[in-house]
Design an enzyme around this catalytic site. Structure first.
Site, PDB file in Angstrom:
ATOM      1  N   ARG A  15       4.179  -6.031   0.909  1.00 27.68           N
ATOM      2  CA  ARG A  15       3.631  -4.685   1.173  1.00 27.68           C
ATOM      3  C   ARG A  15       2.760  -4.680   2.417  1.00 27.68           C
ATOM      4  NH1 ARG A  15       0.685  -2.975  -4.112  1.00 27.68           N
ATOM      5  NH2 ARG A  15       0.098  -5.155  -3.898  1.00 27.68           N
ATOM      6  N   ASN A  33       4.534  -1.281  -4.997  1.00 26.78           N
ATOM      7  CA  ASN A  33       5.358  -2.038  -5.930  1.00 26.78           C
ATOM      8  C   ASN A  33       5.843  -1.098  -7.019  1.00 26.78           C
ATOM      9  OD1 ASN A  33       4.987  -4.517  -4.667  1.00 26.78           O
ATOM     10  ND2 ASN A  33       3.307  -5.128  -5.980  1.00 26.78           N
TER      11      ASN A  33
END
Length: 86
Positions: A15, A33
């Site tokens: 990320r 996520n």
């Protein structure tokens, strides 16, 4: 655009890498996520810049991207590129 990444993309710093790639290209959006193990990115910008972004995320260390699904998404305004936390 909505981009769904599958493979080894959680708990490897993916990320943060996606956020950095987006910011370096001047894109806005968010990355998060998903409970099923995938990572979802919502990205706004010009199509050619998004294509460059997609090629950049393949170089994220430790992540193993198995599949990328790109689709149109409702236009959303983002002030920056952020990591969305659970």
């Amino acid at each position: 655009m909505e981009v769904l990444f599958s493979g080894k993309v959680q708990k490897v710093g993916f990320r943060a890498c996606v956020k950095n790639a987006g910011q370096s290209l001047g894109l806005c959006g968010e990355v998060e996520n998903l409970p099923d193990g995938r990572v979802r990115a919502l990205v706004t910008g010009e199509d050619m810049v998004i294509e460059k972004f997609l090629s950049m995320v393949y170089t994220c260390p430790r992540a193993i991207i198995r599949e990328v699904a790109v689709s149109e998404y409702v236009l959303t305004e983002f002030p920056d590129f952020t990591v969305r936390r659970e």
